[in-house]
Design a protein around this motif. Structure first.
Motif, PDB file in Angstrom:
ATOM      1  N   SER A  38       0.718  -1.145   0.110  1.00 34.51           N
ATOM      2  CA  SER A  38      -0.101  -0.176   0.101  1.00 34.51           C
ATOM      3  C   SER A  38       0.825   1.189   0.061  1.00 34.51           C
ATOM      4  O   SER A  38       0.633   2.243  -0.755  1.00 34.51           O
ATOM      5  N   GLN A  39       1.993   1.058   0.685  1.00 34.48           N
ATOM      6  CA  GLN A  39       3.078   2.346   0.635  1.00 34.48           C
ATOM      7  C   GLN A  39       3.610   2.529  -0.492  1.00 34.48           C
ATOM      8  O   GLN A  39       3.887   3.768  -0.830  1.00 34.48           O
ATOM      9  N   VAL A  40       3.807   1.479  -1.330  1.00 32.33           N
ATOM     10  CA  VAL A  40       4.606   1.480  -2.439  1.00 32.33           C
ATOM     11  C   VAL A  40       3.444   2.147  -3.490  1.00 32.33           C
ATOM     12  O   VAL A  40       4.066   2.910  -4.199  1.00 32.33           O
ATOM     13  N   ALA A  41       2.339   1.655  -3.508  1.00 37.31           N
ATOM     14  CA  ALA A  41       1.171   2.271  -4.343  1.00 37.31           C
ATOM     15  C   ALA A  41       1.259   3.739  -4.112  1.00 37.31           C
ATOM     16  O   ALA A  41       1.266   4.481  -5.042  1.00 37.31           O
ATOM     17  N   ALA A  42       1.219   4.266  -3.104  1.00 35.14           N
ATOM     18  CA  ALA A  42       1.142   5.848  -2.749  1.00 35.14           C
ATOM     19  C   ALA A  42       2.371   6.366  -3.365  1.00 35.14           C
ATOM     20  O   ALA A  42       2.100   7.570  -3.598  1.00 35.14           O
ATOM     21  N   ILE A  43       3.422   5.918  -3.190  1.00 39.83           N
ATOM     22  CA  ILE A  43       4.738   6.422  -3.528  1.00 39.83           C
ATOM     23  C   ILE A  43       4.832   6.907  -5.132  1.00 39.83           C
ATOM     24  O   ILE A  43       5.282   7.629  -5.579  1.00 39.83           O
ATOM     25  N   VAL A  44       4.206   5.730  -5.794  1.00 38.09           N
ATOM     26  CA  VAL A  44       4.476   5.733  -7.139  1.00 38.09           C
ATOM     27  C   VAL A  44       3.129   6.727  -7.874  1.00 38.09           C
ATOM     28  O   VAL A  44       2.919   6.631  -9.097  1.00 38.09           O
ATOM     29  N   GLY A  45       2.198   7.129  -6.881  1.00 37.97           N
ATOM     30  CA  GLY A  45       1.050   7.685  -7.227  1.00 37.97           C
ATOM     31  C   GLY A  45      -0.235   7.167  -7.377  1.00 37.97           C
ATOM     32  O   GLY A  45      -1.142   7.881  -7.890  1.00 37.97           O
ATOM     33  N   TYR A  46      -0.621   6.073  -6.545  1.00 35.88           N
ATOM     34  CA  TYR A  46      -1.844   5.464  -6.650  1.00 35.88           C
ATOM     35  C   TYR A  46      -2.240   5.486  -5.029  1.00 35.88           C
ATOM     36  O   TYR A  46      -1.728   4.870  -4.312  1.00 35.88           O
ATOM     37  N   GLN A  47      -3.428   6.160  -4.856  1.00 35.16           N
ATOM     38  CA  GLN A  47      -4.150   6.236  -3.552  1.00 35.16           C
ATOM     39  C   GLN A  47      -4.951   4.856  -3.207  1.00 35.16           C
ATOM     40  O   GLN A  47      -5.252   4.462  -2.334  1.00 35.16           O
ATOM     41  N   ASN A  48      -5.269   4.299  -4.522  1.00 29.96           N
ATOM     42  CA  ASN A  48      -6.110   3.158  -4.062  1.00 29.96           C
ATOM     43  C   ASN A  48      -5.180   1.801  -4.605  1.00 29.96           C
ATOM     44  O   ASN A  48      -4.782   1.437  -5.572  1.00 29.96           O
ATOM     45  N   PRO A  49      -4.880   0.866  -3.403  1.00 29.89           N
ATOM     46  CA  PRO A  49      -4.059  -0.102  -3.791  1.00 29.89           C
ATOM     47  C   PRO A  49      -4.610  -1.309  -4.593  1.00 29.89           C
ATOM     48  O   PRO A  49      -3.603  -1.663  -5.253  1.00 29.89           O
ATOM     49  N   SER A  50      -5.827  -1.197  -4.713  1.00 30.53           N
ATOM     50  CA  SER A  50      -6.327  -2.264  -5.483  1.00 30.53           C
ATOM     51  C   SER A  50      -6.198  -1.811  -7.027  1.00 30.53           C
ATOM     52  O   SER A  50      -5.944  -2.742  -7.975  1.00 30.53           O
ATOM     53  N   ARG A  51      -6.280  -0.678  -7.373  1.00 30.48           N
ATOM     54  CA  ARG A  51      -5.968  -0.060  -8.569  1.00 30.48           C
ATOM     55  C   ARG A  51      -4.490  -0.343  -8.946  1.00 30.48           C
ATOM     56  O   ARG A  51      -4.298  -0.711 -10.150  1.00 30.48           O
ATOM     57  N   PHE A  52      -3.803   0.166  -8.126  1.00 30.44           N
ATOM     58  CA  PHE A  52      -2.393  -0.246  -8.257  1.00 30.44           C
ATOM     59  C   PHE A  52      -2.043  -1.847  -8.620  1.00 30.44           C
ATOM     60  O   PHE A  52      -1.266  -2.041  -9.671  1.00 30.44           O
ATOM     61  N   ALA A  53      -2.460  -2.461  -8.010  1.00 28.54           N
ATOM     62  CA  ALA A  53      -2.359  -4.083  -8.031  1.00 28.54           C
ATOM     63  C   ALA A  53      -2.686  -4.595  -9.433  1.00 28.54           C
ATOM     64  O   ALA A  53      -2.032  -5.380  -9.959  1.00 28.54           O
ATOM     65  N   GLU A  54      -4.007  -3.952  -9.798  1.00 33.61           N
ATOM     66  CA  GLU A  54      -4.565  -4.302 -11.269  1.00 33.61           C
ATOM     67  C   GLU A  54      -3.561  -4.047 -12.300  1.00 33.61           C
ATOM     68  O   GLU A  54      -3.332  -4.491 -13.207  1.00 33.61           O
ATOM     69  N   ILE A  55      -2.989  -2.469 -12.222  1.00 35.44           N
ATOM     70  CA  ILE A  55      -2.350  -2.061 -13.183  1.00 35.44           C
ATOM     71  C   ILE A  55      -0.705  -2.960 -13.280  1.00 35.44           C
ATOM     72  O   ILE A  55      -0.330  -3.041 -14.282  1.00 35.44           O
ATOM     73  N   PHE A  56      -0.206  -3.247 -12.058  1.00 40.81           N
ATOM     74  CA  PHE A  56       1.096  -3.757 -11.991  1.00 40.81           C
ATOM     75  C   PHE A  56       0.754  -5.163 -12.536  1.00 40.81           C
ATOM     76  O   PHE A  56       1.791  -5.610 -13.263  1.00 40.81           O
ATOM     77  N   ARG A  57      -0.215  -5.841 -12.316  1.00 40.87           N
ATOM     78  CA  ARG A  57      -0.487  -7.126 -12.948  1.00 40.87           C
ATOM     79  C   ARG A  57      -0.520  -7.132 -14.223  1.00 40.87           C
ATOM     80  O   ARG A  57      -0.011  -7.877 -14.845  1.00 40.87           O
TER      81      ARG A  57
END
Length: 335
Positions: free
Chosen positions: A286-305
């Motif tokens: 969740s912190q990695v997501a925030a650092i790279v510009g995503y406040q929503n960890p689920s959205r970050f995980a979706e894009i990362f995958r």
């Protein structure tokens, strides 16, 4: 047997230099081709190829590297089309991301090809490569009037995320397990079908578009700014001012130049930054997501995958597991 000897001569030395060894007991892919296995400090996986005389080769890549790899080589004169099921990296001239799910064409025999392949992300691809003996001699003799459109067709394809017919065909080639004459006829037919699909797509879509040299420089400035500030808000109005273009022109020209939308490019840069944090720190996802510009960890995980083929947690486990394996190998070698 002659085809096998040709393949061994063509790839054997290069495979050995890069840590691949013959895998004659291969059960992973068709027995009609040759398979090499890679297992060392540098990475692991497989490379399979099948060829017919000097007309074409079919290649399957399924391996990964433990460290980022800068690849530079002279592609022999050829025309090829490849589907990447999984990959992460950048190619240069022009600089753009290599993304999973894309279909790419390559024109060999020109300037050296250079690309940076990211560590731990598997390169899983299947491609068809035809030689000058196939397209310049055979096809030009058979279809003299249409020959020029063949070259233009491969140039026009370049890179696309929407070529479902080609993806389906290459999956069929990957999964085929026939032998003998039926297999040779199958592969011959699929190579011809792949070439036909590329030509058909070109004829339907018309001539290749490009950007001017001046716009290419401006777009490079935009891309560099995105890379440096990918975690920030990047409104199109600001990017348009940097590129000295209207928003509509910027969006269109960027896609022509880099083969993806501005949003996809931003997501790719954020994914690369997140990958470094997952590899090199123990920060929560969740912190990695925030650092790279995503406040929503689920959205970050979706894009990362979507960009890597793995969830952030799976990616981190794979990286740390590989790091442990390399350390264990080094300790054993030092004893």
């Amino acid at each position: 047997m002659a085809a096998y000897k040709d393949l061994e001569q063509q790839y054997g030395q290069a495979m050995e230099e890069h840590g691949f060894i013959p895998d004659p007991e291969n059960r992973r892919y068709s027995s009609m081709g040759l398979c090499w296995r890679h297992s060392s400090r540098q990475g692991g996986g497989f490379f399979w190829t099948y060829g017919q005389q000097d007309l074409y080769t079919i290649k399957i890549h399924d391996f990964f590297f433990h460290e980022d790899q800068l690849l530079e080589f002279h592609w022999p004169e050829s025309l090829s089309v490849t589907w990447y099921e999984s990959i992460s990296g950048e190619e240069f001239s022009p600089c753009r991301r290599l993304i999973p799910g894309c279909v790419k064409s390559f024109i060999g025999g020109r300037e050296p090809y250079r690309a940076l392949i990211h560590r731990q992300i598997p390169i899983v691809s299947i491609g068809v490569e035809i030689t000058p003996a196939y397209y310049r001699d055979y096809l030009r003799r058979q279809f003299p009037e249409e020959y020029q459109s063949l070259l233009e067709s491969f140039q026009t394809l370049d890179q696309t995320e929407h070529f479902p017919e080609m993806v389906q065909l290459l999956k069929q080639v990957r999964d085929y397990r026939g032998e003998g004459l039926p297999a040779r006829l199958f592969y011959d037919g699929k190579v011809a079908e792949a070439v036909a699909l590329v030509v058909e797509r070109h004829l339907k879509r018309g001539s290749r578009r490009s950007v001017s040299a001046e716009d290419a420089v401006r777009l490079a400035d935009v891309a560099a700014f995105i890379t440096a500030h990918c975690a920030d808000e990047l409104p199109l109005e600001r990017l348009g001012r940097i590129g000295c273009m209207s928003i509509s022109k910027l969006k269109d020209a960027f896609h022509v130049r880099y083969g993806c939308t501005i949003t996809q490019y931003i997501q790719g840069q954020r994914t690369e930054q997140a990958g470094r944090l997952l590899r090199e720190t123990d920060l929560p996802v969740s912190q990695v997501a925030a650092i790279v510009g995503y406040q929503n960890p689920s959205r970050f995980a979706e894009i990362f995958r979507r960009n890597t083929g793995r969830s952030p947690a799976e990616y981190r486990r794979a990286c740390w597991s590989s790091f442990t394996e390399v350390n264990d190998m080094e300790r054993k070698d030092s004893l």
